[in-house]
Design an enzyme around this catalytic site. Structure first.
Site, PDB file in Angstrom:
ATOM      1  N   LYS A 273       0.826  -1.219   0.000  1.00 21.35           N
ATOM      2  CA  LYS A 273       0.000   0.000   0.000  1.00 21.35           C
ATOM      3  C   LYS A 273       0.862   1.272   0.000  1.00 21.35           C
ATOM      4  O   LYS A 273       0.454   2.305  -0.530  1.00 21.35           O
ATOM      5  CB  LYS A 273      -0.936   0.004   1.214  1.00 21.35           C
ATOM      6  CG  LYS A 273      -1.958  -1.135   1.219  1.00 21.35           C
ATOM      7  CD  LYS A 273      -3.071  -0.938   0.232  1.00 21.35           C
ATOM      8  CE  LYS A 273      -4.076  -2.077   0.243  1.00 21.35           C
ATOM      9  NZ  LYS A 273      -5.094  -1.978  -0.813  1.00 21.35           N
TER      10      LYS A 273
ATOM     11  N   GLU B  42      -9.888   5.607   3.254  1.00 24.14           N
ATOM     12  CA  GLU B  42     -10.653   4.507   3.839  1.00 24.14           C
ATOM     13  C   GLU B  42      -9.662   3.394   4.116  1.00 24.14           C
ATOM     14  O   GLU B  42      -8.600   3.340   3.489  1.00 24.14           O
ATOM     15  CB  GLU B  42     -11.718   4.023   2.847  1.00 24.14           C
ATOM     16  CG  GLU B  42     -11.211   3.096   1.744  1.00 24.14           C
ATOM     17  CD  GLU B  42     -10.204   3.727   0.787  1.00 24.14           C
ATOM     18  OE1 GLU B  42     -10.295   4.949   0.547  1.00 24.14           O
ATOM     19  OE2 GLU B  42      -9.306   3.018   0.276  1.00 24.14           O
TER      20      GLU B  42
ATOM     21  N   SER C 239       1.728  -9.666  -0.784  1.00 20.12           N
ATOM     22  CA  SER C 239       1.356  -8.240  -0.696  1.00 20.12           C
ATOM     23  C   SER C 239       1.635  -7.621   0.667  1.00 20.12           C
ATOM     24  O   SER C 239       1.782  -6.406   0.773  1.00 20.12           O
ATOM     25  CB  SER C 239      -0.124  -8.089  -1.034  1.00 20.12           C
ATOM     26  OG  SER C 239      -0.909  -8.923  -0.203  1.00 20.12           O
TER      27      SER C 239
END
Ligand SMILES: Cc1ncc(COP(=O)(O)O)c(C=O)c1O
Length: 396
Positions: free
Chosen positions: A88, A110, A371
């Site tokens: 991210k 969010e 990830s």
């Protein structure tokens, strides 16, 4: 993977289905992104931040013992090693730099798993931008560690109590709030979803995963390119970024959805959060709730480019259930010394299930994007099966 076409569409998906008051804000983000992305100075600043702050390039790790057990050759792209613990951060550093270039003073975001929230909180602290993160109450309970991390970084975390109290509702609330403060705040969306230009922009900020992996595979593999490229899909940003590096090769692209949030496998076309794509819906066309043990995959839709890649047959989407995910976490931990995020473990679980079958034949070479790391999920794992943390029996 190309730029979206007219009106920000990938095939029939994507677009900009937002209240009229947000259309100019989206258009300004698009204009600013186009300008920044073609500016070598912006690209240099971002590359430098990714290197000195986020720790890029991330490693490509051959999973020797798991490969031997499965009879295939597994390579892991280690986004779990990026600063803040997941991919991210790649997107967020890009959007935070863009927000500053646009003269914004605040970021709204969010979050589901909390990883996008932590990344945004981190980038805000680094670049001197205020941050407000909207998070469903259920996810606040599941991801208490990440909530505490965000607060330590000076971010305001706003609980969202509506609906399923997860990512879908947090996204709705963040969009609602953006309308009230578009002049000073940039909405830092966390995946390849939302109105145009977000799906395209976020994919471009995440393509660093695929571009690095492509180069690393070229150095690691005699064939240069793996046979399969596998990544988990919530909104789809780590998968889109990974796929972008291999779209022009012969590699088979596999997106792994949570079976309770499998928008491609079980959804129908609809509109949510400003874009058209596959969405889980009931018989009346109402958006259904998603359920996954992995909060980052607990979303009823999928990014529009994935819907398009599925339709044209360039990528294939498969599903994995919660019951396969927990054993996959333990298997990777015990064979490779890596504790993956529950989201990433979906990709591993599919590889474990498919290895040696027609889907993933013996001796195949498989790149899997890891990830994120699993620290955030330890409480969930203990609750799922506390006994699993004990010593492993021979042969398991
Ligand atoms: C570690 C991790 N992996 C994957 C995801 C799913 O997001 P995306 O599909 O956008 O990569 C999340 C979302 O929070 C996450 O935290």
């Amino acid at each position: 993977m190309a730029e979206p076409g007219e009106l920000g569409r990938f095939g029939e998906y994507g677009g900009r289905f937002v209240p009229e008051s947000l259309i100019p804000a989206c258009a300004r983000v698009e204009e600013a992104f186009r300008d920044a992305w073609s500016d070598p100075r912006f690209r240099r600043d971002l590359d430098r931040l990714l290197a000195v702050h986020a720790g890029r390039p991330t490693a490509l790790t051959p999973a020797w013992r798991l490969s031997a057990e499965l009879g295939i050759n597994v390579l892991l792209k280690r986004e779990d090693l990026a600063h803040t613990g997941s991919h991210k951060i790649n997107n967020v550093l890009g959007q935070a730099l863009l927000a500053r270039r646009m003269g914004k003073t605040r970021l709204l975001a969010e979050t589901g798993a909390g990883q996008h929230g932590v990344a945004t909180a981190t980038a805000g602290a680094l670049l001197g931008l205020g941050v407000t993160v909207y998070m469903g109450e259920k996810d606040i309970e599941r991801q208490a560690l990440n909530v505490f991390r965000m607060k330590m970084l000076g971010t305001e975390v706003v609980p969202v109590t509506s609906g399923s109290r997860t990512l879908k509702d947090a996204t709705s609330e963040a969009m609602r709030q953006w309308v009230t403060c578009v002049d000073e705040a940039h909405y830092c969306l966390g995946s390849v979803m939302g109105p145009h230009p977000y799906p395209w922009m976020v994919r471009e900020f995440q393509r660093v995963i695929g571009d690095e992996a492509r180069q690393q595979c070229a150095a690691e593999l005699s064939t240069g390119v793996p046979d399969y490229v596998v990544a988990c899909v919530g909104g789809g940003s780590n998968a889109a970024g990974t796929f972008a590096g291999f779209a022009d090769t012969g590699a088979q692209l596999i997106g792994v959805e949570a079976s309770g949030g499998a928008a491609v496998a079980s959804g129908q076309t609809g509109v949510l959060h400003g874009f058209r794509s596959y969405l889980l819906q009931d018989e009346n066309g109402q958006v259904s709730e998603a359920h996954s043990i992995a909060p980052g995959l607990d979303y009823p839709g999928v990014g529009p480019e994935h819907a398009h890649l599925n339709d044209i047959g360039r990528a294939r989407y498969v599903t994995v259930g919660d019951d396969e995910v927990v054993p996959a976490v333990h298997r990777l931990a015990r064979t490779e010394g890596i504790l993956p995020a529950l989201e990433s473990a979906h990709a591993i679980a599919w590889v474990i299930r498919a290895a040696g079958t027609g889907e993933l034949p013996p001796f195949s070479t498989v790149l899997v994007t890891l990830s994120g790391r699993g620290d955030k999920d330890v409480a969930t794992l203990m609750e799922a099966d506390p006994m699993e943390a004990g010593p492993m029996e021979a042969g398991s």
